[in-house]
Design a protein around this motif. Sequence first.
Motif, PDB file in Angstrom:
ATOM      1  N   ARG A  55       0.830  -1.212   0.154  1.00 49.39           N
ATOM      2  CA  ARG A  55       0.019   0.158   0.006  1.00 49.39           C
ATOM      3  C   ARG A  55       1.097   1.189   0.123  1.00 49.39           C
ATOM      4  O   ARG A  55       0.479   2.030  -0.749  1.00 49.39           O
ATOM      5  CB  ARG A  55      -0.781   0.015   1.198  1.00 49.39           C
ATOM      6  CG  ARG A  55      -1.870   1.213   1.253  1.00 49.39           C
ATOM      7  CD  ARG A  55      -2.924   1.078   2.219  1.00 49.39           C
ATOM      8  NE  ARG A  55      -2.366   0.874   3.731  1.00 49.39           N
ATOM      9  CZ  ARG A  55      -3.071   0.311   4.823  1.00 49.39           C
ATOM     10  NH1 ARG A  55      -4.441   0.516   4.521  1.00 49.39           N
ATOM     11  NH2 ARG A  55      -2.398   0.098   5.922  1.00 49.39           N
ATOM     12  N   ALA A  56       1.769   1.241   0.864  1.00 48.03           N
ATOM     13  CA  ALA A  56       2.922   2.499   0.850  1.00 48.03           C
ATOM     14  C   ALA A  56       3.372   2.592  -0.700  1.00 48.03           C
ATOM     15  O   ALA A  56       3.521   3.773  -1.206  1.00 48.03           O
ATOM     16  CB  ALA A  56       3.878   2.355   2.041  1.00 48.03           C
ATOM     17  N   GLU A  57       3.942   1.655  -1.258  1.00 50.74           N
ATOM     18  CA  GLU A  57       4.539   1.718  -2.557  1.00 50.74           C
ATOM     19  C   GLU A  57       3.337   2.433  -3.531  1.00 50.74           C
ATOM     20  O   GLU A  57       3.607   3.320  -4.542  1.00 50.74           O
ATOM     21  CB  GLU A  57       5.086   0.446  -3.024  1.00 50.74           C
ATOM     22  CG  GLU A  57       5.566   0.563  -4.373  1.00 50.74           C
ATOM     23  CD  GLU A  57       6.235  -0.737  -4.847  1.00 50.74           C
ATOM     24  OE1 GLU A  57       6.655  -0.768  -6.077  1.00 50.74           O
ATOM     25  OE2 GLU A  57       6.127  -1.937  -4.186  1.00 50.74           O
ATOM     26  N   ALA A  58       2.222   1.729  -3.403  1.00 48.35           N
ATOM     27  CA  ALA A  58       1.152   2.118  -4.325  1.00 48.35           C
ATOM     28  C   ALA A  58       0.644   3.600  -4.132  1.00 48.35           C
ATOM     29  O   ALA A  58       0.535   4.454  -5.062  1.00 48.35           O
ATOM     30  CB  ALA A  58      -0.032   1.147  -4.306  1.00 48.35           C
ATOM     31  N   ARG A  63       0.769   9.235  -5.956  1.00 50.32           N
ATOM     32  CA  ARG A  63       1.115  10.648  -5.791  1.00 50.32           C
ATOM     33  C   ARG A  63       2.200  11.297  -6.545  1.00 50.32           C
ATOM     34  O   ARG A  63       2.173  12.402  -7.257  1.00 50.32           O
ATOM     35  CB  ARG A  63       1.902  10.998  -4.457  1.00 50.32           C
ATOM     36  CG  ARG A  63       0.709  10.850  -2.971  1.00 50.32           C
ATOM     37  CD  ARG A  63       1.379  11.504  -2.047  1.00 50.32           C
ATOM     38  NE  ARG A  63       2.614  10.491  -1.563  1.00 50.32           N
ATOM     39  CZ  ARG A  63       2.312   9.314  -0.746  1.00 50.32           C
ATOM     40  NH1 ARG A  63       1.241   9.250  -0.201  1.00 50.32           N
ATOM     41  NH2 ARG A  63       3.262   8.527  -0.318  1.00 50.32           N
ATOM     42  N   GLU A  64       3.119  10.308  -7.201  1.00 52.40           N
ATOM     43  CA  GLU A  64       4.079  10.920  -8.158  1.00 52.40           C
ATOM     44  C   GLU A  64       3.313  10.873  -9.571  1.00 52.40           C
ATOM     45  O   GLU A  64       3.820  11.955 -10.362  1.00 52.40           O
ATOM     46  CB  GLU A  64       5.306   9.502  -8.280  1.00 52.40           C
ATOM     47  CG  GLU A  64       6.303  10.131  -9.274  1.00 52.40           C
ATOM     48  CD  GLU A  64       7.339   8.841  -9.362  1.00 52.40           C
ATOM     49  OE1 GLU A  64       8.182   8.883 -10.374  1.00 52.40           O
ATOM     50  OE2 GLU A  64       7.223   7.798  -8.595  1.00 52.40           O
ATOM     51  N   ALA A  65       2.418  10.109  -9.956  1.00 53.03           N
ATOM     52  CA  ALA A  65       1.669  10.422 -11.203  1.00 53.03           C
ATOM     53  C   ALA A  65       0.525  11.140 -11.204  1.00 53.03           C
ATOM     54  O   ALA A  65      -0.134  11.607 -12.166  1.00 53.03           O
ATOM     55  CB  ALA A  65       1.184   8.858 -11.736  1.00 53.03           C
ATOM     56  N   ARG A  86      -6.342  -0.100  -8.598  1.00 51.59           N
ATOM     57  CA  ARG A  86      -5.657   0.545  -9.761  1.00 51.59           C
ATOM     58  C   ARG A  86      -5.745   2.132  -9.454  1.00 51.59           C
ATOM     59  O   ARG A  86      -6.152   2.479  -8.549  1.00 51.59           O
ATOM     60  CB  ARG A  86      -6.822   0.421 -10.766  1.00 51.59           C
ATOM     61  CG  ARG A  86      -8.174   0.904 -10.489  1.00 51.59           C
ATOM     62  CD  ARG A  86      -8.698   0.988 -11.742  1.00 51.59           C
ATOM     63  NE  ARG A  86     -10.108   1.955 -11.781  1.00 51.59           N
ATOM     64  CZ  ARG A  86     -11.136   2.360 -12.589  1.00 51.59           C
ATOM     65  NH1 ARG A  86     -10.633   1.883 -14.025  1.00 51.59           N
ATOM     66  NH2 ARG A  86     -12.029   2.882 -12.323  1.00 51.59           N
ATOM     67  N   LEU A  87      -4.735   2.510 -10.562  1.00 54.67           N
ATOM     68  CA  LEU A  87      -4.371   3.976 -10.486  1.00 54.67           C
ATOM     69  C   LEU A  87      -5.378   4.812 -11.364  1.00 54.67           C
ATOM     70  O   LEU A  87      -5.523   4.193 -12.357  1.00 54.67           O
ATOM     71  CB  LEU A  87      -3.043   4.363 -10.863  1.00 54.67           C
ATOM     72  CG  LEU A  87      -2.045   3.653  -9.901  1.00 54.67           C
ATOM     73  CD1 LEU A  87      -0.690   4.098 -10.456  1.00 54.67           C
ATOM     74  CD2 LEU A  87      -1.939   4.325  -8.664  1.00 54.67           C
TER      75      LEU A  87
END
Length: 301
Positions: A55-58, A63-65, A86-87
């Motif tokens: 979850r932290a990585e996702a 946030r980056e995208a 999903r993003l």
Amino acid sequence: GGRGDRWREDAARRMAEVRGERLRNMLRRGCYNEEVPYPHFRLVLLDGSHKEAHRAEALAMAREAGADLQLVKGAFGGEGDMAVCRLVSKEERGRVALERKHTERKNLFKQKAMDRMKTVRFGARTDANSMATKAKQLLSILKSGTRVRAAVLFKAEAEKRTGRVLGPKMLGRLLDPLIDEGHGHVVGEYHTHGNAMMSVIVEPSAAYKTAKLKRLDAWKDRRKNRGGAKGGDKADVDDEGMEDDEFEDDELLEDDGEDNDARFELDCGGGDAADAEAEAEAEAEAAEPSHEDVLAAVMRR
């Protein structure tokens, strides 16, 4: 031992039902970003590829995208069962939220429309002709897809004393022909309201309710299209007005300078003809006697 095992199985089944209902509600209203309850899941990226992620990585990738993390499918902890997220872009999230809001409002409107109920009342001494009229009214309401409460009233003391026996017979005389023909069915039992009235609820047939839902959808679509058409007509009128103004300006620009100057002199009162007319009006005003002259002449007389 057997009783304890059955109790544990029942408890596990109830807990699974509670978790399933909670998950369905979560997916229905939308679960995003920190609301995702799973620490590890399968992640679908913006380009369609997928991978397993924490979850932290996702959240960092979202946030980056400039996107949001959305829960798509939950998991119950079984073997090989993994949640899916999903993003999604900000625009897509807003569009989905707006569509969900419109769907909820439409469903609420339908639910309120379907929950409406009308009442048909008649007395215990109603004659056959009046009963036939009441039956026609009840049939018309059922065909419109609306529920009906049929109620028989007891006014005389003898009717009130025998209402529990007389009421079902009177309601049966009214409802049995309609129910036998498949126009509706009775919901629940007979309700007594003291000793003055007995009623029962009649639900319309599935075909009538389906037709009502279609009419509601068509009515909502007509209102939506009418609102869009009004806005479109207004925009068309504004566009036509702009085109007319531009066309008139083009015509003025195509006129030659002499005609424009002559038109300007006539509009402003210039030119020889205008000067002569102005002088004639001034002489006529000077020839007419003033109010003071007329008053002095009257006093002299």
